[in-house]
Scaffold this motif. Structure first.
Motif, PDB file in Angstrom:
ATOM      1  N   GLY A 105      -7.545  -4.903  -3.984  1.00 18.14           N
ATOM      2  CA  GLY A 105      -6.466  -3.998  -3.585  1.00 18.14           C
ATOM      3  C   GLY A 105      -5.811  -4.425  -2.288  1.00 18.14           C
ATOM      4  N   VAL A 133      -3.706  -7.840  -2.701  1.00 22.12           N
ATOM      5  CA  VAL A 133      -2.500  -7.807  -3.528  1.00 22.12           C
ATOM      6  C   VAL A 133      -1.564  -6.659  -3.131  1.00 22.12           C
ATOM      7  N   ALA A 134      -2.137  -5.528  -2.684  1.00 18.61           N
ATOM      8  CA  ALA A 134      -1.297  -4.351  -2.444  1.00 18.61           C
ATOM      9  C   ALA A 134      -1.241  -3.948  -0.967  1.00 18.61           C
ATOM     10  N   GLN A 187       1.895  -4.437   1.513  1.00 18.32           N
ATOM     11  CA  GLN A 187       2.713  -3.293   1.904  1.00 18.32           C
ATOM     12  C   GLN A 187       2.940  -3.254   3.414  1.00 18.32           C
ATOM     13  N   VAL A 215      -5.350   0.208   0.033  1.00 16.22           N
ATOM     14  CA  VAL A 215      -3.914   0.313   0.295  1.00 16.22           C
ATOM     15  C   VAL A 215      -3.641   1.732   0.759  1.00 16.22           C
ATOM     16  N   GLN A 237      -1.317   7.256  -1.876  1.00 11.57           N
ATOM     17  CA  GLN A 237      -0.979   6.088  -2.691  1.00 11.57           C
ATOM     18  C   GLN A 237       0.471   6.144  -3.148  1.00 11.57           C
ATOM     19  N   LEU A 262       6.384   0.155  -1.144  1.00 14.94           N
ATOM     20  CA  LEU A 262       6.511  -1.092  -1.898  1.00 14.94           C
ATOM     21  C   LEU A 262       7.806  -1.119  -2.708  1.00 14.94           C
ATOM     22  N   THR A 272       6.060  -7.515  -4.590  1.00 14.44           N
ATOM     23  CA  THR A 272       5.956  -6.065  -4.343  1.00 14.44           C
ATOM     24  C   THR A 272       5.978  -5.272  -5.649  1.00 14.44           C
ATOM     25  N   PRO A 332       2.079  -4.733  -7.170  1.00  9.67           N
ATOM     26  CA  PRO A 332       1.292  -3.629  -6.602  1.00  9.67           C
ATOM     27  C   PRO A 332       1.971  -2.265  -6.757  1.00  9.67           C
ATOM     28  N   TRP A 378       1.261  -1.037 -10.223  1.00  7.12           N
ATOM     29  CA  TRP A 378      -0.132  -0.606 -10.365  1.00  7.12           C
ATOM     30  C   TRP A 378      -0.340   0.755  -9.702  1.00  7.12           C
ATOM     31  N   LEU A 379       0.212   0.936  -8.503  1.00  4.41           N
ATOM     32  CA  LEU A 379       0.045   2.220  -7.814  1.00  4.41           C
ATOM     33  C   LEU A 379       0.758   3.336  -8.579  1.00  4.41           C
TER      34      LEU A 379
END
Lengths: 61, 682
Positions: free
Chosen positions: B120, B123-124, B128, B335, B548, B555, B574, B577, B580-581
Motif C-alpha cells: 500500500g 504504490v498508494a 499520494q 495510505v 481513504q 489521487l 495515480t 492506487p 483501488w481505494l
C-alpha cells in the motif's frame, strides 16, 4: 559533530513550527534593509501563533 | 550496471525475508524478518519508483525556483535544509493512526496487515503524499481545497472542503475514544495525563515570560515533570483517598474530554497547546526511535498466527471480511488521505529545491509505514490470548477473568484466567479486559519490549504507563489543534452562505464555530463510548472509509493534474492506487450501509432494533425503550454519514473524469502551474 548537532537542533525546532531565526535575520538584511527585524522573542511569538492558530490544517491523526 | 548491484542485493534480501514471513506455517517466525522485509522493500521502492516518478512522471526541475525561493519571507516561506525538513514533515504526518490501525488489524493475523502496509505505501500512500506535495509546490504552496478549486472548479473545491471537515470530526471522535478506552478505570494513567495540564501551563508561562523561545530547555524540564508524574502515579493510584478521585467511568471521561476540548481550543496557544505540543512531539519521536531499537535488540518471536480464522470475517475487534475491511482498517501507515492536508500545508512552502521533493514526499511516508510495521510487530509478539482479551468487547467475552478465559480459549487462543489477572498486575492496572482502541494493547507490547531492554519485569508497569502517557499526550494535542482547524474550516463553509460569519473582528462566530465543532465530534465520541460493542467497532471503519476516501480524492486530483499537464501517458501512477481505494471504500461504504449482516450494516442493525421495538421488546445491550431509540438514532446518523462520504467521493470522481476529458481536447497543457519562465528570484 557540531554540524550534526546544529542540524538536529534546527530539526527539533522546525518540528514544533520554529524556523531558523538567523535565516530570518539574513533575509531581512538582504531584502528589507530599511525595516527593523523582529527581535528573537517577537519572532518566537509570531511563529507560535502562526503554527497553532489553527489555519494550518492541524496535524495528522 | 555496477551501481545497480547493491540494490539488486537489497531486493533479494527483501524477497527472501518476505518469503520467510509469508510461507512459514507452524514454526515461530522472528519479528525481525518482517522488519528486514519492509526496510528492503522501502529502500528499493525509494531508489527506483520514487526516482521514476520524479524524473519521468513529474519531470522535476532542480533549477525551477520553489515557493520558498520565489516568495521568501523568512517566516512562512523559508528554503530549508532537506534533512531538517524531512524531520518536520515526518513529525507532522506521524500520529496515532499508524500505531492504532495495524494493532486492530492484527485480529486477522500478522500476514495480511504486513503485506498491505508494504504494498500500500509503495504504490498508494507515498505516491499520494509525493504527488500532492508536487502539485502544491508548483502552485505557491496552496492547500488541498484551493488546489482542487484551481484544477477542477469551484464546486469540486467546496465539496472537498466539506468532506475534509466531516473527516476531521470523525478523526477527533476516534482519537478521543482511544484516550477514553485507555484511561477509563485507570487512576494511574489518568493521574499522569491530568498532571500534564498544570505541567504544560507552567511550561507555557516559562516560555512566555521567563525564558522566551527556549524550547529545548523547557522541554527537558517538562520531561522531568512527566517522569515524576509516572513514578508518583503508582502511589496515587494505590492511595485510598486519591485512587478513587482519579478513577473515572468511560462516560465521565467522555464529558471531561468534551469540556477539555471546548476550553483548550479557545485558550491562547502559548498557554497550553504549544508547550503540550513540544512534549508530545519530542516524546513521539523519541518513543518511535526507542521502539525500533528495542525491537532490533529483543528480536522477539511472533506469537500471533500468520492468518487467523477472522480473515474470513466475524472477528471480535471489528466486523467484516478481509476485503474490503482490512484496507480501511489500516489507513495511516499504508495510505492516509489526511497527509494530503499536510503535504499541501507548511511543507511545500519550506522546500528548498524540487529535487528534495522525493525524499520529503515519498521518503517520509515510507518512514511512517515503518512505524506502522513496528506497531503490527508489537501487537503480534503478544500472546494471542492476551490480544483478544484486550480487544474483544465485553458483549462478546464477558467481564470477569473466568468467563473471558473461556470465551477467548473457545475462539482458539488458549489463555488461563490467572494469566489475565497476572498481566494486568504486571502493568499496574485493575484489568486488561476489553480495552479496545489499540493504545492499551500497544502499551503492553511496548512495556514488554522496553522492559526487556531496560529495567526488567519490575519496570513493566512504569513502561506501560509511559506508553499510555505518550499516546494520550499527542492525541490530546491533536484534539486541541484539530478543533481549532475544524473551527476555521467550518467558518469558511458557513461564510459561503452567511459571509459575515468569517468576520474576524467579532469573537462570536469563532465561539459558535468552536462550539459546533466540539458538539459534532462530542456526539460521535459519546455514541462510541456508550456503544456496547466497544465503539471502535463502529467508529474505526467510518474513520477508515473517510480517510481513504480523502486519499482517493487527492489521487484523483493528481490524475487530473497529470492529464492537464499532458502527461496522460504516466497517469496510471495515480489512477491505479485511486481506483483501488475507490473499489475498497465504495464497497466498504456500501456494505456498511446495505449489508444484511446486522454486525456490519448500519441499516440492517437499525432494522433489527426497529423490529424489536415495534414488538415492545428490549434487545441487549439496551436496557430500556429509550436506549433502544438511542441505538436506532445512532444507526441512522452513522448510515447518513457514510452516505454523505459516498456522495462526496462519487461527485469528485465525476469532476475528475470531466476534467480529464476536457484536458484531452487541448493540445497544450492546461494545468495552472506558476510558469517557470515568469519565475525570477527577488
Amino acid at each position: 559533530m557540531s554540524h550534526l548537532l546544529h542540524t538536529l537542533r534546527r530539526m527539533m525546532h522546525l518540528m514544533v513550527g520554529q524556523p531558523d531565526y538567523d535565516a530570518y535575520l539574513r533575509h531581512m538584511r538582504h531584502h528589507h534593509p530599511g525595516h527593523a527585524p523582529m527581535d528573537r522573542t517577537a519572532f518566537f511569538r509570531n511563529r507560535q501563533e502562526a503554527r497553532y492558530g489553527g489555519k494550518n490544517g492541524g496535524k495528522c491523526c | 550496471m555496477t551501481r545497480h548491484i547493491p540494490w539488486i542485493l537489497t531486493a533479494l534480501v527483501g524477497a527472501v525475508s518476505l518469503a520467510v514471513v509469508a510461507v512459514s506455517r507452524g514454526e515461530t517466525v522472528n519479528a525481525l524478518w518482517i522488519v528486514v522485509a519492509a526496510v528492503s522493500c522501502f529502500l528499493v521502492a525509494y531508489r527506483y519508483y520514487a526516482l521514476f516518478i520524479a524524473r519521468e512522471v513529474m519531470r522535476l526541475d532542480p533549477a525551477r525556483p520553489t515557493p520558498a525561493i520565489r516568495r521568501a519571507d523568512g517566516l512562512d516561506y523559508v528554503a530549508t535544509d532537506r534533512t531538517v525538513l524531512f524531520g518536520h514533515h515526518f513529525a507532522a504526518i506521524a500520529g496515532a493512526g499508524p500505531l492504532v490501525g495495524p494493532v486492530l488489524a492484527a485480529q486477522m493475523g500478522y500476514l495480511p496487515g504486513t503485506l498491505w502496509i508494504i504494498a500500500g505505501v509503495v504504490v498508494a500512500g507515498a505516491v499520494q503524499d509525493f504527488m500532492v506535495l508536487f502539485v502544491s509546490m508548483r502552485r505557491d504552496g496552496k492547500s488541498l481545497g484551493e488546489l482542487i478549486r484551481m484544477e477542477m472548479g469551484q464546486v469540486a473545491g467546496t465539496i472537498a472542503l466539506f468532506g475534509a471537515f466531516m473527516i476531521m470530526v470523525i478523526i477527533l471522535a476516534v482519537l478521543a475514544l482511544i484516550v477514553v478506552k485507555a484511561l477509563a478505570e485507570s487512576p494511574w494513567g489518568m493521574f499522569t495525563v491530568a498532571a500534564t495540564v498544570p505541567l504544560a501551563l507552567a511550561m507555557g508561562a516559562y516560555t512566555r515570560w521567563i525564558r522566551p523561545g527556549r524550547i529545548g530547555e523547557v522541554s527537558i524540564l517538562g520531561l522531568i515533570g512527566l517522569l515524576a508524574a509516572i513514578v508518583y502515579g503508582q502511589a496515587i493510584a494505590q492511595s485510598p483517598v486519591w485512587g478513587p478521585i482519579f478513577t473515572f467511568t468511560p462516560v465521565q471521561l467522555c464529558w471531561i474530554l468534551i469540556g477539555y476540548g471546548a476550553v483548550a481550543s479557545v485558550l491562547p496557544v502559548w498557554l497550553l497547546l504549544a508547550p503540550r505540543d513540544y512534549l508530545s512531539t519530542f516524546l513521539k519521536i523519541g518513543a518511535i526511535a526507542a521502539l525500533a531499537i528495542g525491537i532490533v535488540i529483543m528480536a522477539p518471536p511472533l506469537r500471533m498466527h500468520a492468518v487467523t480464522q477472522f480473515a474470513a470475517g466475524g472477528g471480535p475487534v471489528w466486523s467484516g471480511g478481509l476485503f474490503p475491511f482490512l484496507f480501511i482498517t489500516i489507513a495511516c501507515g499504508a495510505v492516509s488521505g489526511f497527509h494530503a492536508l499536510i503535504a499541501s500545508g507548511t511543507t511545500p512552502k519550506l522546500i528548498a529545491t524540487e529535487s528534495d521533493a522525493p525524499l520529503i514526499g515519498y521518503g517520509a511516508m515510507l518512514m511512517e509505514a515503518f512505524v506502522a510495521i513496528m506497531a503490527l510487530v508489537g501487537a503480534s509478539i503478544l500472546d494471542p490470548g492476551i490480544y483478544f482479551t484486550m480487544n474483544s468487547p465485553a458483549a462478546v467475552i464477558g467481564t470477569d477473568p473466568a468467563s473471558v478465559s473461556a470465551a477467548v480459549t473457545a475462539m482458539g487462543f488458549p489463555i488461563s484466567p490467572d494469566l489475565i489477572v497476572q498481566t494486568a498486575k504486571d502493568v499496574g492496572e485493575h484489568t486488561i479486559i476489553s480495552r479496545a482502541g489499540g493504545a492499551p494493547t500497544l502499551a503492553v507490547a511496548m512495556a514488554e519490549i522496553f522492559s526487556h531492554v531496560f529495567g526488567g519485569p519490575a519496570m513493566k508497569a512504569f513502561w506501560y504507563h509511559f506508553a499510555i502517557l505518550f499516546e494520550a499526550l499527542f492525541i490530546l494535542t491533536a484534539v486541541d489543534a484539530g478543533t481549532r482547524a475544524g473551527r476555521f474550516m467550518l467558518q469558511d463553509l458557513i461564510a459561503l452562505a452567511v459571509p459575515s460569519f468569517k468576520d474576524s473582528k467579532s469573537q462570536l462566530p469563532g465561539f459558535v464555530a468552536t462550539g459546533l465543532c466540539v458538539a459534532a465530534w462530542g456526539f460521535f465520541l459519546y455514541q462510541g463510548v456508550t456503544d456496547p460493542l466497544g465503539g471502535v467497532n463502529t467508529l474505526w471503519p467510518v474513520f477508515g472509509i473517510s480517510n481513504q476516501m480523502l486519499a482517493a480524492i487527492a489521487l484523483m486530483l493528481g490524475t487530473a493534474v497529470l492529464f492537464r499537464m499532458k502527461r496522460d501517458r504516466f497517469a496510471w501512477v495515480t489512477i491505479v492506487p485511486a481506483a483501488w481505494l475507490l473499489i475498497c471504500t465504495l464497497s466498504a461504504g456500501f456494505l456498511k450501509l446495505f449489508s444484511t449482516d446486522a454486525k456490519v450494516g448500519f441499516l440492517a442493525h437499525a432494522a433489527k432494533y426497529g423490529a424489536a421495538l415495534d414488538k415492545g421488546e428490549v434487545l441487549a445491550p439496551a436496557k430500556s425503550v429509550a436506549e433502544m431509540r438511542q441505538i436506532l438514532f445512532n444507526d441512522y446518523v452513522d448510515a447518513g454519514l457514510v452516505a454523505i462520504f459516498l456522495a462526496v467521493v462519487l461527485s469528485l470522481l465525476v469532476f475528475t473524469i470531466r476534467t480529464c476529458i476536457a484536458a484531452r481536447r487541448f493540445a497544450a497543457p492546461t494545468a495552472r502551474e506558476i510558469p517557470a519562465q515568469l519565475v525570477t528570484t527577488p
